[in-house]
Write a protein that holds these residues in place. Structure first.
Motif: not given
Lengths: 267, 306
Positions: B74-75, B78-79, B82, B156-157, B160
């Protein structure tokens, strides 16, 4: 937006003109590289541009398909502005999609070939027709193979650029430009990066193209090619057209002292 | 040296290799160290190999491993998203966008991951409620920060955003490594900015993006063990929960290390094949055609009449 015929009346473009430039100016920062270029290339003719390095000839060529934006003057291809629309005495820069559509009609061949290095020769040829014009893969492949045949490289269809010699890469690059069925082809010193023995095979392809009636603007150092194939010769120096005329006459009997000096050094 | 007075029989000349004493001593020392390490590992009962073996497939260890893998994937995704956006902003001609992207990278790459992790977990100390309020419609969405910022969501936030700082620089370097002539040629063929990025620039940039991204993934896999600090039940947390009860600390750390090493091995193999795929235009033709990945992707590059 003005139509082709309106543009022709407004800016005094001859009816058979393919590339038309009037007072084209271009600066990089405070350096003015083009100081008012006038040029007309009639449809189906070959114009060769020569001149010392730094004279602005490549910059002018890149202005034609709007890889460089001009700072002044008008530059029309087939009676149309490439990067602008003319309305009420002003030139409005067009949006990306319209610029792309107009650019697709102007082929360009670069000094350093610039083949897409992650694609085979065939993939290089079919990419733009497929993603820009929406041609089906099958049709694009058939047309591409015919073009590779025409430049004598049908058997190299599946080779990557790295596996080809400079001359072969440049012939593929010419075929790639032709795959978009352009109205005019621009050549930016197409043989300058080649070993001397490879120059000939590229010039043969270009000569055949000229004979088939393709409109071509060629920035080159090949005076022999200009003399044999060119319909007009333009000598540029320090951002201006120093002399232009019939290639054979100009090479045999240059009028301007600068042309004479340049020719004596390259011939 | 005196001149030879008899002819040398050339066909019977013997070549004597140089004696490499340093090499022999080094090899002997390395073997000795290896022997001592293996001996210590095998004979010291404190390592508890059989206990470790017993916990290898323990349900809560496997659940922890699953959580670690979900976090990593997931990370990473997302990264990359972003980071890609930040990279494009950094390459944009707008100075504001450029400065914004630089500031992002400076902050999120610069601040320690653990501090960012704890900050997001404690976001409710700063913001009590997260809500979206539109003019006319009023508040259409509202949630208590404490309900929203579960340990998993904070992890995660935080990670990420942190990882995206690194990915942005990797992607930017990849895009910049593609010669400008490629973009010009594509532009002269009538391709739009977006098409050029998607079809021409990115596929070539991938050759420079994949190797460091592989490193980052491996790094991130191990970095996720930080989430034990905010009580996300990942692999390390599961092991800690067991040894806090049984005091079999070392055997359980061996179990954790075993699983991390196994996943890293799988990732390295995957990276090798991805690199081979994006580097296919570097190979000679026959090699490229025999390549495993090329054959795997052949359906995509089938070509009529060839």
């Amino acid at each position: 937006m003005t139509t082709k015929s309106e543009n022709q009346t407004l800016f005094g473009v001859p009816a058979d003109s393919m590339v038309f430039a009037r007072q084209v100016r271009k600066s990089f920062g405070s350096t003015e590289v083009l100081k008012g270029i006038d040029l007309n290339v009639p449809t189906g003719s070959v114009a060769c541009i020569i001149g010392p390095s730094g004279s602005g000839k490549s910059t002018f060529l890149r202005c034609i398909n709007h890889l460089e934006e001009v700072n002044g003057g008008v530059l029309l291809v087939d009676g149309e502005f490439i990067g602008y629309d003319y309305r009420n005495g002003k030139l409005y820069a067009v949006k990306d999609s319209l610029l792309c559509k107009r650019r697709a009609d102007i082929g360009m061949v670069f000094q350093s070939f610039n083949l897409f290095s992650h694609m085979t020769a065939l993939e290089n040829l079919i990419e733009a027709p497929m993603v820009v014009k929406g041609v089906s893969r099958k049709e694009a492949c058939e047309a591409a193979l015919a073009l590779l045949e025409r430049v004598g490289l049908a058997e190299k269809a599946n080779a990557y650029p790295r596996q080809l010699s400079g001359g072969q890469q440049q012939r593929v690059a010419i075929a790639r430009a032709l795959a978009m069925k352009p109205k005019v082809l621009l050549f930016d010193e197409p043989t300058s990066a080649l070993d001397p023995e490879l120059v000939g095979e590229v010039l043969v392809v270009m000569r055949n193209l000229a004979q088939s009636g393709m409109t071509m603007v060629v920035v080159t150092h090949e005076i022999g090619f200009a003399r044999e194939v060119g319909d007009q010769l333009i000598f540029m120096d320090q951002g201006v057209v120093a002399e232009q005329g019939d290639p054979r006459e100009m090479i045999a009997n240059p009028q301007s002292p600068r042309t004479r000096d340049f020719l004596s050094r390259v011939l | 040296m005196s001149l030879p007075n008899a002819r040398v029989p050339i066909e019977r000349l013997v070549v004597v290799p140089r004696r490499q004493y340093g090499l022999w001593i080094g090899t002997a020392l390395a073997l000795l160290v290896l022997f001592l390490v293996v001996k210590a590992l095998a004979t010291n009962p404190a390592f508890g190999w059989s206990i470790a073996g017993g916990y290898l497939f323990h349900p809560s260890i496997l659940r922890g491993l699953g959580q670690t893998l979900i976090l990593t994937v997931t990370i990473m995704i997302a990264s990359i998203v972003i980071g890609g956006i930040i990279a494009i902003m950094r390459l944009s001609p707008s100075r504001i966008l450029n400065a914004f992207a630089s500031a992002y990278i400076w902050f999120f790459r610069g601040a320690p991951a653990l501090i960012q992790l704890i900050f997001w977990f404690n976001l409710s100390l700063v913001v009590r409620e997260i809500s979206i309020t539109l003019p006319l419609l009023g508040t259409i969405f509202s949630v208590k920060t404490n309900d929203f910022m579960t340990p998993f969501v904070s992890a995660v936030i935080a990670l990420s955003l942190h990882e995206a700082g690194y990915m942005a620089e990797i992607i930017r370097a990849g895009i910049k490594s593609v010669p400008s002539g490629q973009t010009e040629a594509a532009g002269s063929l009538g391709m739009s900015h977006r098409t050029i990025l998607r079809r021409i620039t990115m596929p070539q940039a991938m050759r420079f993006i994949v190797p460091p991204t592989g490193n980052e993934t491996i790094n991130l896999l191990k970095m996720t063990s930080l989430v034990t600090f905010i009580a996300v039940d990942d692999l390390l947390y599961a092991a800690q929960a067991i040894y806090a009860r049984t005091f079999e600390t070392i055997p359980l750390l061996i179990v954790v290390a075993f699983w991390y090493l196994s996943v890293v091995t799988v990732l390295s193999v995957a990276q090798h094949f991805i690199e081979k795929y994006y580097g296919r235009s570097d190979l000679h033709q026959t090699q490229a055609e025999n390549g495993f990945f090329r054959r795997a992707f052949l359906w995509r590059r089938e070509v009529a009449g060839t």
